[in-house]
Design a protein around this motif. Sequence first.
Motif, PDB file in Angstrom:
ATOM      1  N   ASN A   1      -8.403   2.355  -1.692  1.00 45.81           N
ATOM      2  CA  ASN A   1      -9.477   1.725  -2.478  1.00 45.81           C
ATOM      3  C   ASN A   1      -8.939   0.977  -3.687  1.00 45.81           C
ATOM      4  N   THR A   2      -7.738   1.359  -4.129  1.00 47.61           N
ATOM      5  CA  THR A   2      -7.135   0.730  -5.302  1.00 47.61           C
ATOM      6  C   THR A   2      -6.990  -0.775  -5.111  1.00 47.61           C
ATOM      7  N   LEU A   3      -6.666  -1.199  -3.888  1.00 54.47           N
ATOM      8  CA  LEU A   3      -6.443  -2.629  -3.636  1.00 54.47           C
ATOM      9  C   LEU A   3      -7.682  -3.351  -3.119  1.00 54.47           C
ATOM     10  N   GLU A   4      -8.773  -2.595  -2.864  1.00 60.98           N
ATOM     11  CA  GLU A   4      -9.942  -3.190  -2.225  1.00 60.98           C
ATOM     12  C   GLU A   4     -10.523  -4.378  -2.988  1.00 60.98           C
ATOM     13  N   PRO A   5     -10.605  -4.316  -4.352  1.00 68.52           N
ATOM     14  CA  PRO A   5     -11.164  -5.471  -5.072  1.00 68.52           C
ATOM     15  C   PRO A   5     -10.408  -6.768  -4.824  1.00 68.52           C
ATOM     16  N   VAL A   6      -9.119  -6.660  -4.497  1.00 63.46           N
ATOM     17  CA  VAL A   6      -8.305  -7.870  -4.289  1.00 63.46           C
ATOM     18  C   VAL A   6      -8.263  -8.259  -2.825  1.00 63.46           C
ATOM     19  N   ALA A   7      -7.960  -7.274  -1.987  1.00 64.65           N
ATOM     20  CA  ALA A   7      -7.622  -7.593  -0.598  1.00 64.65           C
ATOM     21  C   ALA A   7      -8.781  -7.415   0.373  1.00 64.65           C
ATOM     22  N   GLY A   8      -9.894  -6.811  -0.078  1.00 63.20           N
ATOM     23  CA  GLY A   8     -11.026  -6.630   0.816  1.00 63.20           C
ATOM     24  C   GLY A   8     -10.653  -5.771   2.011  1.00 63.20           C
ATOM     25  N   LYS A   9     -10.952  -6.289   3.214  1.00 68.31           N
ATOM     26  CA  LYS A   9     -10.697  -5.530   4.444  1.00 68.31           C
ATOM     27  C   LYS A   9      -9.215  -5.284   4.682  1.00 68.31           C
ATOM     28  N   TRP A  10      -8.377  -6.127   4.076  1.00 68.65           N
ATOM     29  CA  TRP A  10      -6.927  -5.949   4.251  1.00 68.65           C
ATOM     30  C   TRP A  10      -6.367  -4.840   3.362  1.00 68.65           C
ATOM     31  N   ALA A  11      -7.216  -4.322   2.472  1.00 68.26           N
ATOM     32  CA  ALA A  11      -6.746  -3.339   1.482  1.00 68.26           C
ATOM     33  C   ALA A  11      -6.001  -2.176   2.128  1.00 68.26           C
ATOM     34  N   VAL A  12      -6.598  -1.591   3.155  1.00 70.18           N
ATOM     35  CA  VAL A  12      -5.998  -0.411   3.789  1.00 70.18           C
ATOM     36  C   VAL A  12      -4.623  -0.745   4.353  1.00 70.18           C
ATOM     37  N   SER A  13      -4.548  -1.866   5.090  1.00 68.91           N
ATOM     38  CA  SER A  13      -3.274  -2.244   5.725  1.00 68.91           C
ATOM     39  C   SER A  13      -2.190  -2.548   4.695  1.00 68.91           C
ATOM     40  N   ILE A  14      -2.538  -3.348   3.672  1.00 64.51           N
ATOM     41  CA  ILE A  14      -1.542  -3.741   2.658  1.00 64.51           C
ATOM     42  C   ILE A  14      -1.076  -2.514   1.881  1.00 64.51           C
ATOM     43  N   PHE A  15      -2.049  -1.714   1.412  1.00 59.93           N
ATOM     44  CA  PHE A  15      -1.667  -0.552   0.615  1.00 59.93           C
ATOM     45  C   PHE A  15      -0.876   0.450   1.452  1.00 59.93           C
ATOM     46  N   PHE A  16      -1.365   0.736   2.652  1.00 59.98           N
ATOM     47  CA  PHE A  16      -0.693   1.721   3.497  1.00 59.98           C
ATOM     48  C   PHE A  16       0.725   1.290   3.856  1.00 59.98           C
ATOM     49  N   PHE A  17       0.906  -0.002   4.085  1.00 62.29           N
ATOM     50  CA  PHE A  17       2.254  -0.509   4.393  1.00 62.29           C
ATOM     51  C   PHE A  17       3.185  -0.264   3.208  1.00 62.29           C
ATOM     52  N   GLY A  18       2.701  -0.579   1.998  1.00 62.83           N
ATOM     53  CA  GLY A  18       3.508  -0.374   0.793  1.00 62.83           C
ATOM     54  C   GLY A  18       3.774   1.087   0.511  1.00 62.83           C
ATOM     55  N   ALA A  19       2.713   1.923   0.614  1.00 69.68           N
ATOM     56  CA  ALA A  19       2.864   3.357   0.328  1.00 69.68           C
ATOM     57  C   ALA A  19       3.750   4.039   1.367  1.00 69.68           C
ATOM     58  N   LEU A  20       3.615   3.613   2.617  1.00 69.60           N
ATOM     59  CA  LEU A  20       4.471   4.169   3.680  1.00 69.60           C
ATOM     60  C   LEU A  20       5.930   3.802   3.418  1.00 69.60           C
ATOM     61  N   SER A  21       6.163   2.573   2.979  1.00 68.57           N
ATOM     62  CA  SER A  21       7.525   2.119   2.650  1.00 68.57           C
ATOM     63  C   SER A  21       8.099   2.935   1.496  1.00 68.57           C
ATOM     64  N   ALA A  22       7.271   3.158   0.470  1.00 66.25           N
ATOM     65  CA  ALA A  22       7.717   3.958  -0.679  1.00 66.25           C
ATOM     66  C   ALA A  22       8.023   5.383  -0.240  1.00 66.25           C
ATOM     67  N   GLY A  23       7.175   5.911   0.649  1.00 66.54           N
ATOM     68  CA  GLY A  23       7.377   7.265   1.147  1.00 66.54           C
ATOM     69  C   GLY A  23       8.666   7.397   1.935  1.00 66.54           C
ATOM     70  N   LEU A  24       8.861   6.488   2.875  1.00 68.71           N
ATOM     71  CA  LEU A  24      10.050   6.560   3.725  1.00 68.71           C
ATOM     72  C   LEU A  24      11.323   6.336   2.907  1.00 68.71           C
ATOM     73  N   SER A  25      11.251   5.462   1.895  1.00 68.51           N
ATOM     74  CA  SER A  25      12.444   5.214   1.073  1.00 68.51           C
ATOM     75  C   SER A  25      12.744   6.407   0.162  1.00 68.51           C
ATOM     76  N   SER A  26      11.722   7.255  -0.084  1.00 67.04           N
ATOM     77  CA  SER A  26      11.931   8.450  -0.912  1.00 67.04           C
ATOM     78  C   SER A  26      12.516   9.608  -0.106  1.00 67.04           C
ATOM     79  N   ILE A  27      12.329   9.583   1.221  1.00 62.86           N
ATOM     80  CA  ILE A  27      12.817  10.696   2.051  1.00 62.86           C
ATOM     81  C   ILE A  27      14.340  10.782   1.986  1.00 62.86           C
ATOM     82  N   PHE A  28      15.015   9.628   2.038  1.00 64.79           N
ATOM     83  CA  PHE A  28      16.490   9.634   1.990  1.00 64.79           C
ATOM     84  C   PHE A  28      17.035  10.299   0.722  1.00 64.79           C
ATOM     85  N   PRO A  29      16.620   9.845  -0.495  1.00 61.39           N
ATOM     86  CA  PRO A  29      17.139  10.499  -1.708  1.00 61.39           C
ATOM     87  C   PRO A  29      16.812  11.984  -1.770  1.00 61.39           C
ATOM     88  N   CYS A  30      15.591  12.368  -1.302  1.00 67.13           N
ATOM     89  CA  CYS A  30      15.210  13.787  -1.349  1.00 67.13           C
ATOM     90  C   CYS A  30      16.070  14.632  -0.414  1.00 67.13           C
TER      91      CYS A  30
END
Length: 424
Positions: free
Chosen positions: A284-313
């Motif tokens: 919902n954080t990106l919904e005001p900007v991206a509308g229907k694309w909000a879920v896809s854009i945010f999830f892609f970014g958050a998933l990337s941040a998550g996967l990049s954090s797994i290696f250091p952890c």
Amino acid sequence: MPTSENKKSLLKKFIAIILGFGPGIFAIGYTIGTGSVTAMIVAGSKFGMQLLWVLLLSCLFSGVLMFAYGNYALITGETALYGFKKHLKFGKVLALLIIVGITFGQWNSLMGILGISANIIFEILAANFEGLIPYKYETVLITAIIIIVIFYLLMLVGKYTFFEKILVIFVTLMGLSFVLSLCFVQPLPADVIQGLIPTIPDVPGGKMLVAAFVGTTMASATFLSRPLFVKGKGWTIKNLGQQKKDSITAAILIFLISATIMAVAAGALFHQGKVVTQVLDMANTLEPVAGKWAVSIFFFGALSAGLSSIFPCLLIAPLLVADYQSGVLDTNSRQFRIITAIACLVALIGPAFGANPIEVQILSQVFNVFVLPIVILGIILMVNSKKIMQGYKTGVFVNIGLYASLLFACIISYNGVLALMDYF
């Protein structure tokens, strides 16, 4: 009109600046992942900009600590935990406590990261295949197992640097998406100014978020790994000036990126009374900007941040053990394989019990603050010993910063104890 050659030379200059940015890039990688994104969004949605002062102090002290640990490495040529063990009276016990404390915090964090990543993939799949919705638990657990097995196998073949480069691009895209949304969803200037006045939200979960903020921004792993990355860069005592600039730049960038994420959440969700409690809420954080694309854009970014954090952890425990032994991290050793295998099994506990990954992530950041005072005290004792520092004198302002960060860490740790007592 700029010619194509001019464009190429500008691009080369830009790439050179990025490549010239030293070990600070690892500090940003360690600090800004799913944990900090989750903490900033939850805080922004619940309290607006009220916790900006905590973020500012955390980043200020982080810069001082990165500088102190980096200088120690350049002047003595030693890594941190090995130095504690070698030079301090109770250094061996101190170093072992730090290894246990940081490993516990990072492995807890890994649980949350894996849970969030698996939930994100489930939400994407559920949006396309509605038949999966009744089987959320099973799908999330199977996804988590597949993710962690793939990462474990990647670590064994030593492909970390290649994937890190790809994942850094993903995290950059996520950062850009938040900067873009900040242009549309701006917090009120009065809220930003008010956020710089120290106050703790007097609501359930307020103390917990303050501790989580510090746990994710003043991450002990960032400082302890600094000597290893500084040495890996090939820097020597001649690079003290460069090391100072690198520490300052890293601290400023961590503050700007984190504050941007918080500001977007505050602008988009806080004044509408929307609070983030589930993974899907974060889109919902990106919904005001991206509308229907909000879920896809945010999830892609958050998933990337998550996967990049797994290696250091996954890397942190074998890295700290190697630091303690003053050896080189050998990814082919039996020790490395066993420690990372245990970390992978721990990571699956959250998804296996169906825990809310947002709560797990916030809790793990709180646990990170408890080892912080020991990490700061250790470096204060080291950099103020003329014998250890070979006659090099630590400046007054650096010492003021170190002692202030120790006091801050102790207050936040006490606050963290109260938060956990309220929670349990």
